[in-house]
Design a protein around this motif. Structure first.
Motif, PDB file in Angstrom:
ATOM      1  N   LYS A 278     -23.437 -15.908 -85.004  1.00 60.66           N
ATOM      2  CA  LYS A 278     -22.560 -17.065 -85.114  1.00 60.66           C
ATOM      3  C   LYS A 278     -21.356 -16.673 -85.965  1.00 60.66           C
ATOM      4  CE  LYS A 278     -23.058 -22.080 -85.589  1.00 60.66           C
ATOM      5  NZ  LYS A 278     -23.973 -23.155 -86.040  1.00 60.66           N
ATOM      6  N   TRP A 283     -21.231 -19.552 -81.459  1.00 66.55           N
ATOM      7  CA  TRP A 283     -22.262 -18.595 -81.082  1.00 66.55           C
ATOM      8  C   TRP A 283     -21.717 -17.592 -80.074  1.00 66.55           C
ATOM      9  CZ3 TRP A 283     -26.613 -17.384 -83.325  1.00 66.55           C
ATOM     10  CH2 TRP A 283     -27.257 -18.333 -84.142  1.00 66.55           C
ATOM     11  N   ASP A 392     -28.698 -18.581 -89.275  1.00 66.10           N
ATOM     12  CA  ASP A 392     -28.054 -19.690 -88.559  1.00 66.10           C
ATOM     13  C   ASP A 392     -29.030 -20.434 -87.663  1.00 66.10           C
ATOM     14  OD1 ASP A 392     -25.314 -19.477 -89.514  1.00 66.10           O
ATOM     15  OD2 ASP A 392     -25.277 -17.538 -88.473  1.00 66.10           O
TER      16      ASP A 392
END
Length: 402
Positions: A278, A283, A392
């Motif tokens: 990310k 992403w 993330d």
């Protein structure tokens, strides 16, 4: 139509500890630790996977399966080959495939590497498993020139699949492909790193999209001007058979994340799984490996792939994406012995499977298959996380069964 509604062979010990400490997440579940979506705003899911590349052995499998099922067109049925991923793809609100080769006529003739020409019957299967759109910009898209592009896009149209990345007319190229997903206008863009030894015709510069940052940024802006609320970018890039993203992938991916409004970047072409990370809230799936393929010399990694599972929700007025992944595997039958028989316990057919779901069921699996599937899952898991994506929240959609 459905709704528009090498990589490290093992993960580091620290990464695996972090993953094992993450709450297990069942199929299609949500992360309770995530802030709730904005009240009244839509949420939707996207499933995207890697290269669909139909080698001659897979055509032979389609012919074999057609004799068993009595279905298909011109004696070819690819549905059994890809049926194993239907439960995942069909659950997504938007399914995005990447179709790499040129499509020919149903009865052939067909060609393999280096200039692919494959049965258009694969489009029906792509639709049947739940895909809605396909990116078509690849290094093979111009293998059979303009006529090959037209044949491919006509076949996708006939199957009810949207497409982007290559075009039949200048007007078609100028129009952004936007679909309605649960009331959200989602655009898909598609670019390729090049076209092998073929050049885009000078009189048709719009025929296929080639990767260049300014062109990508301009396409994203056109998508926004056309009303897109979300923009998903498919890139055919990187070095074949390299599990780590190349320096140029890292540089371009990060620049796109930081300097454009692209909401999600999904990559393919390497034929092996590459990590996700990310960057500035975006992403990047550097490479989803093969969805289905059969290379002349399977490496062990070329049979492994990933379906990226992305959950879109508005939080604080902005689109937030939660990423998960589904490790997949293509079973390859071994060569028969001198008497024409397969080794005892060997798989008899090419089949694309969802590893976790297959191991959860375990019906008919031998110890060797179970061990191979677990290796594929764990190796894919290590690759997914080797750029720090665990921080993330990247987790498998379904954990590896005990």
């Amino acid at each position: 139509m459905k709704r528009f509604s090498h990589r490290s062979l093992t993960a580091s010990a620290a990464t695996l500890v972090l993953l094992s400490g993450t709450a297990a997440c069942g199929p299609f579940g949500s992360d309770d630790a995530k802030a709730a979506p904005d009240s009244g705003s839509p949420t939707f899911t996207v499933a995207a996977a890697g290269d669909i590349l139909i080698h001659p052995q897979l055509i032979e499998q389609g012919q074999k399966d057609a004799k068993e099922t009595g279905k298909g067109v011109s004696g070819i049925d690819f549905d059994p080959l890809m049926a194993g991923i239907k439960p995942v793809i069909s659950k997504a609100d938007l399914g995005i495939c990447h179709l790499e080769p040129v499509l020919g006529k149903p009865e052939g003739p067909f060609e393999g590497f280096p200039t692919f020409l494959v049965p258009p019957q694969i489009t029906t299967t792509i639709k049947n498993v739940g895909y809605d759109t396909c990116s078509t910009a690849s290094n093979h898209v111009l293998d059979h020139g303009y006529n090959g592009v037209v044949q491919t896009l006509n076949a996708l149209d006939a199957a009810g699949l949207k497409h982007t990345g290559s075009y039949r007319t200048e007007a078609e190229a100028a129009k952004t492909m936007i679909v309605d997903v649960k009331g959200v206008k989602v655009a898909q863009l598609s670019f390729a790193l090049g076209f092998n030894d073929f050049e885009v015709p000078k009189d048709k510069p719009w025929l296929a999209n080639e990767i260049e940052f300014k062109a990508i940024a301009a396409a994203e802006k056109r998508a926004r001007d056309a009303g897109a609320e979300v923009v998903i970018l498919s890139l055919h890039w990187g070095r074949e058979h390299w599990p780590n993203p190349s320096r140029s992938q890292l540089q371009l991916g990060r620049r796109i994340a930081k300097e454009t409004g692209v909401d999600l970047l999904i990559g393919h072409h390497a034929h092996v799984v590459q990590p996700m990370e990310k960057v500035d809230g975006t992403w990047i799936a550097y490479g989803l490996g093969n969805q289905v393929a059969r290379h002349d010399v399977p490496s062990g990694l070329t049979e492994e792939g990933v379906i990226g599972w992305f959950e879109f929700a508005k939080r604080g007025g902005k689109w937030d994406v939660q990423a998960k992944y589904v490790p997949t595997f293509v079973d390859i039958p071994p060569d028969p012995d001198e008497s024409g028989k397969l080794p005892e316990g060997a798989v008899k057919d090419y089949r694309l499977i969802d590893i976790a779901a297959t191991l959860r069921d375990r019906k008919g699996l031998g110890d060797e298959q179970i061990a191979r599937y677990r290796l594929a899952f764990e190796r894919t898991e290590g690759t997914m996380l080797n750029r720090g994506a665990v921080k993330d929240g990247l987790v498998p959609l379904e954990a590896l069964p005990d």
